[in-house]
Design an enzyme around this catalytic site. Structure first.
Site, PDB file in Angstrom:
ATOM      1  N   ARG A 205       0.845  -1.198   0.000  1.00  0.00           N
ATOM      2  CA  ARG A 205       0.000   0.000   0.000  1.00  0.00           C
ATOM      3  C   ARG A 205       0.880   1.248   0.000  1.00  0.00           C
ATOM      4  O   ARG A 205       2.056   1.194   0.400  1.00  0.00           O
ATOM      5  CB  ARG A 205      -0.904   0.004   1.231  1.00  0.00           C
ATOM      6  N   HIS A 312      -3.469   3.303  -6.205  1.00  0.00           N
ATOM      7  CA  HIS A 312      -3.805   2.101  -5.441  1.00  0.00           C
ATOM      8  C   HIS A 312      -4.102   0.918  -6.356  1.00  0.00           C
ATOM      9  O   HIS A 312      -4.019  -0.245  -5.924  1.00  0.00           O
ATOM     10  CB  HIS A 312      -5.008   2.376  -4.530  1.00  0.00           C
ATOM     11  N   ARG A 315      -1.538  -1.838  -6.523  1.00  0.00           N
ATOM     12  CA  ARG A 315      -1.640  -2.933  -5.548  1.00  0.00           C
ATOM     13  C   ARG A 315      -2.554  -4.029  -6.093  1.00  0.00           C
ATOM     14  O   ARG A 315      -2.252  -5.220  -5.972  1.00  0.00           O
ATOM     15  CB  ARG A 315      -2.169  -2.400  -4.213  1.00  0.00           C
ATOM     16  N   HIS A 337      -3.120  -9.733   4.514  1.00  0.00           N
ATOM     17  CA  HIS A 337      -4.497  -9.911   4.946  1.00  0.00           C
ATOM     18  C   HIS A 337      -4.546 -10.842   6.148  1.00  0.00           C
ATOM     19  O   HIS A 337      -3.783 -11.809   6.242  1.00  0.00           O
ATOM     20  CB  HIS A 337      -5.340 -10.498   3.812  1.00  0.00           C
ATOM     21  N   TYR A 346       4.604 -15.130  10.258  1.00  0.00           N
ATOM     22  CA  TYR A 346       5.956 -15.035  10.786  1.00  0.00           C
ATOM     23  C   TYR A 346       6.885 -16.130  10.273  1.00  0.00           C
ATOM     24  O   TYR A 346       8.007 -16.258  10.717  1.00  0.00           O
ATOM     25  CB  TYR A 346       5.904 -15.057  12.325  1.00  0.00           C
TER      26      TYR A 346
END
Length: 376
Positions: A205, A312, A315, A337, A346
């Site tokens: 973004r 945008h 994206r 998301h 992670y």
């Protein structure tokens, strides 16, 4: 006399007023004080039936203080917003929607007086002067405020009961080709070239790109570490905020074909030191949407890209290009998301499937650049 006592009501009473109408009185279950019903009735029978309903509501625990709903919407909405746990930018947006779109119609109205018909009329009128996304947001906030009023037992039922009013169909946004991405990147000011390329081939973004620091760029593994996102208040104040969810903190691989662009940009345009911003304005200040907008429009027009393409949409382009061969879970991880299994965020995806996604994007770039070289 004893016979009259036998007929005396055990709950409340009814009495005839000088006007000839009948009034209901009963003890407030919360305070124990005698109170009169808001309405009066044409006959004693009607009054006794109404009193029976009050008694039944109290017995079932469904009675609510009629005076509670007399609180004005504006006063209650202000308190409601103060009690919400919201990020600074979200709070500002909520305040703006309430002030501009709800208070003019409902501000001075008692909560209990707001009806579904009034809400429907308000929505219809709003749609004649405001875009549907804004009206949907206003309706969602109105419903949320009144839901809390129901929870607080100020009103019995939320009047926001309009089917479909809380959503709208989002039009399909345009997807740029790799050639169009490079056309815009080649047309824009050199300091913003990498901004365009990374937006398209990482799907980050604007706020995430604007908040990147030098230490977030891993040139050895061709990856970016997204830790924060820049937000801009209506006052113009800029600040970095944490992502909305844990999914927003993530490593994102970029095509190795972009490494020369990344290194050149860091040498020529990025701020100094490990904490220097990767993207800064011409005067060395923070990158702002408002200041960047003209550069984007000029480059878009020069590249002969459709006028309805927004920054945008890069994206969206990156998401679409990366989707080829990527699983839903991998794509959601890459795009930041939220997922039910937040621990996936992670994992060291840079050396795994996310690397493969970036490599596929790189092959598209090589193909396009190769075609360009042949054509020239």
């Amino acid at each position: 006399m004893a016979n009259n006592q036998g007929k005396r009501r055990r709950f409340g009473s009814v009495r005839q007023l000088k006007s000839g109408r009948w009034q209901v009185r009963y003890r407030d279950p919360n305070t124990g004080q005698l109170r009169s019903a808001e309405e009066t009735y044409a006959t004693k029978t009607d009054a006794e039936i109404a009193l029976t309903h009050v008694e039944a509501d109290i017995t079932r625990g469904q009675w609510s203080d009629p005076d509670a709903g007399k609180v004005h919407f504006g006063e209650y909405a202000t308190a409601w917003l103060k009690d919400r746990k919201l990020a600074a930018r979200s709070r500002e947006r909520h305040e703006s929607v309430i002030r501009l779109h709800l208070l003019p119609t409902f501000g001075e109205r008692p909560l209990s007086s707001i009806t579904t018909a009034q809400v429907r009329a308000w929505r219809t009128e709003c749609l004649t002067r405001t875009g549907e996304p804004t009206v949907v947001k206003a309706y969602q906030i109105l419903r949320a405020v009144l839901n809390t009023a129901v929870d607080d037992e100020l009103i019995r039922r939320n009047p926001c009961r309009i089917k479909g009013a809380d959503s709208y169909d989002v039009p399909e946004r345009p997807v740029l080709t790799v050639a169009e991405v490079y056309a815009v990147a080649d047309a824009i000011a050199p300091r913003y070239r990498l901004l365009v390329l990374l937006a398209a081939f990482t799907g980050l973004r604007f706020g995430e790109l604007a908040s990147l620091r030098r230490r977030d760029v891993d040139t050895e593994n061709a990856a970016l570490m997204v830790r924060r996102s820049q937000a801009e208040m209506q006052t113009g104040a800029l600040f970095d905020k944490a992502p909305k969810s844990e999914a927003g903190v993530r490593p994102v691989a970029f095509p190795t074909e972009l490494l020369p662009d990344v290194k050149q940009h860091l040498d020529a345009f990025a701020g100094a030191g490990r904490d220097g911003h990767v993207f800064v304005g011409p005067q060395g200040g923070r990158l702002r949407r408002s200041n960047f907008r003209d550069d984007w429009i000029n480059a878009r027009n020069k590249a002969k890209v459709a006028a309805d393409v927004h920054f945008h949409d890069l994206r969206h382009t990156g998401n679409t290009l990366a989707a080829s061969g990527a699983s839903l879970r991998e794509l959601m991880t890459r795009m930041g998301h939220s997922t039910p299994r937040a621990a996936l965020i992670y994992q060291h995806v840079v050396s795994g499937r996310d690397r493969e996604i970036a490599d596929r994007l790189g092959s598209m770039i090589r193909k396009q650049r190769g075609e360009g070289d042949v054509a020239s």
